[in-house]
Write a protein that holds these residues in place. Structure first.
Motif, PDB file in Angstrom:
ATOM      1  N   VAL A 219      43.062   4.875  40.649  1.00 27.22           N
ATOM      2  CA  VAL A 219      42.029   5.224  39.499  1.00 27.22           C
ATOM      3  C   VAL A 219      42.902   5.713  38.190  1.00 27.22           C
ATOM      4  N   ALA A 220      44.196   6.591  38.642  1.00 21.86           N
ATOM      5  CA  ALA A 220      44.737   6.922  37.524  1.00 21.86           C
ATOM      6  C   ALA A 220      45.364   5.689  36.637  1.00 21.86           C
ATOM      7  N   GLN A 221      46.048   4.423  37.523  1.00 22.99           N
ATOM      8  CA  GLN A 221      46.362   3.411  36.752  1.00 22.99           C
ATOM      9  C   GLN A 221      45.166   2.726  35.991  1.00 22.99           C
ATOM     10  N   GLN A 222      44.048   2.880  36.636  1.00 24.92           N
ATOM     11  CA  GLN A 222      42.626   2.194  35.705  1.00 24.92           C
ATOM     12  C   GLN A 222      42.660   2.925  34.439  1.00 24.92           C
ATOM     13  N   LEU A 223      42.614   4.238  34.369  1.00 28.14           N
ATOM     14  CA  LEU A 223      42.540   5.173  33.385  1.00 28.14           C
ATOM     15  C   LEU A 223      43.473   4.665  32.497  1.00 28.14           C
ATOM     16  N   GLU A 224      44.921   4.599  32.854  1.00 25.69           N
ATOM     17  CA  GLU A 224      45.813   4.319  31.974  1.00 25.69           C
ATOM     18  C   GLU A 224      45.779   2.997  30.962  1.00 25.69           C
ATOM     19  N   ALA A 225      45.100   2.028  31.669  1.00 22.01           N
ATOM     20  CA  ALA A 225      44.835   0.964  31.205  1.00 22.01           C
ATOM     21  C   ALA A 225      43.892   0.782  30.199  1.00 22.01           C
ATOM     22  N   ALA A 226      42.863   1.680  30.772  1.00 24.99           N
ATOM     23  CA  ALA A 226      41.676   1.847  29.707  1.00 24.99           C
ATOM     24  C   ALA A 226      41.869   2.712  28.623  1.00 24.99           C
ATOM     25  N   LEU A 227      42.565   3.636  28.852  1.00 27.13           N
ATOM     26  CA  LEU A 227      43.006   4.383  27.344  1.00 27.13           C
ATOM     27  C   LEU A 227      43.856   3.417  26.254  1.00 27.13           C
ATOM     28  N   GLY A 228      44.731   2.691  27.117  1.00 30.16           N
ATOM     29  CA  GLY A 228      45.421   1.880  26.140  1.00 30.16           C
ATOM     30  C   GLY A 228      44.621   0.893  25.263  1.00 30.16           C
TER      31      GLY A 228
END
Length: 385
Positions: A219-228
């Motif tokens: 989920v942390a990786q998904q959040l990173e991509a979404a914020l990008g």
């Protein structure tokens, strides 16, 4: 002996005021004749409003706002007339704080900062032309998109469903952002941040803090991509100010404090917000430097004294000033995980933990006042003269 007792909150157990009074009580158990000054502090997170109100006074304005899951909770902001301007002090954690969520509810993939936008809107409606926002202790990781939605920056459904949903954001979903920016154009927006991290990257919001808010590594990786993706959309929709050195548009996601409160700092920077150290703001507000100059010992603390404590938190901030005044600093905490070499490098003369084993942690959680008071009494045995 004159002792300044100036802790942060012990997250999840004691407010800064409760912690300060408990430490003072424990110290008096051993050294009742010492002169104690009790000064609760905050780094911009939970307790920010209480600390500022205690130092400055002013009018507390009550409002109802949304919590990270959209439920109605009570909130407030402080309103003061300062130098001919109306200033509002806002504590973001009142609307997006991790403490508002039960353990099973903590999920930064879906939690939102919508309620923070409601707090800001109320402050503007009250006539504030300067707003100081304390950032820290959030249970969110949505880049401030929820707050922008509450202010009318775009589609509330697209922006207000948490960080992961931002991966599907379109330019049209931020159609009202420029109008909101114009509304805030005449407002000085100060971001009193508990950390100075950027939004993205190995030391950004998702990588550093999402796990502590309930996110799995995936989920942390998904959040990173979404914020990008969110930053890309925002950069197309609005033109931010130009960097004076390079002549190019500022990359707000790289600014110090953009990653504070799960990226809420970034969202507020889109409205013209400027980063400032949260603890620095509080220390200036309460006149800490003046008080410290008359003391023989500084006693500070927080729930967990770890590597994060040395990056913009209360302990590091007060220890640095104490070092300038040649006043010894002693830290009391729920738990300590920093070695003596690191603490000495920051001017800290001693560290003491309530709990040093899993069993002691359980005992401390069951009786936070009693265990902290007992520790403070033991510290006084060593340090009172």
């Amino acid at each position: 002996m004159r002792v300044l007792i100036a802790p942060d909150s012990f997250s999840g157990t004691l407010t800064a005021t409760e912690a300060a009074e408990t430490i003072a009580a424990g110290w008096r158990d051993h050294a009742p004749h010492d002169e104690l000054t009790v000064l609760p502090l905050s780094d911009g997170g939970p307790g920010f409003l209480e600390v500022v109100h205690g130092a400055l006074g002013g009018d507390l304005v009550s409002v109802s706002v949304s919590d990270p899951l959209g439920r109605t909770v009570p909130g407030a902001f402080l309103l003061r007339d300062e130098g001919g301007r109306r200033t509002a002090y806002v504590e973001a954690a009142q609307a997006c704080g991790l403490h508002l969520l039960e353990e099973g509810e903590q999920d930064p993939a879906v939690t939102s900062t919508y309620g923070v936008g409601e707090l800001l809107a109320a402050a503007v409606d009250a006539g504030a032309t300067r707003i100081v926002v304390g950032l820290g202790g959030s249970g969110t990781n949505d880049g401030g998109a929820g707050a922008l939605a509450a202010l009318g920056a775009g589609d509330a459904y697209a922006l207000g469903r948490g960080g992961v949903a931002l991966a599907a954001l379109t330019d049209d979903d931020l159609a009202g952002l420029e109008q909101v920016r114009q509304r805030f154009g005449e407002i000085e927006l100060v971001l009193a941040c508990d950390v100075d991290i950027a939004l993205l990257g190995f030391h950004g919001a998702s990588a550093s803090y999402a796990a502590g808010k309930g996110a799995t590594p995936e989920v942390a990786q998904q959040l990173e991509a979404a914020l990008g993706h969110f930053t890309d959309v925002a950069s197309r929709v609005v033109q931010v100010s130009t960097d004076l050195l390079s002549g190019e548009a500022r990359r707000l996601e790289r600014e110090p404090g953009a990653g504070a409160d799960g990226g809420l700092g970034f969202g507020l920077m889109l409205l013209g917000g400027r980063y400032r150290s949260g603890v620095g703001t509080v220390l200036e507000t309460v006149g800490f430097d003046r008080l410290l100059s008359t003391q023989h010992l500084l006693l500070t603390g927080e729930g967990t004294f770890d590597w994060q404590s040395l990056r913009g938190k209360v302990v590091a901030g007060v220890a640095a000033l104490a070092l300038e005044h040649a006043v010894p600093t002693v830290v009391v905490a729920g738990q300590c995980s920093i070695g003596r070499r690191e603490t000495m490098a920051h001017g800290i003369s001693g560290t003491y933990a309530v709990a040093r084993s899993p069993d002691e942690v359980l005992t401390a959680l069951a009786d936070p006042v009693g265990t902290l008071r007992s520790l403070a009494r033991r510290v006084a045995v060593t340090w009172s003269v």
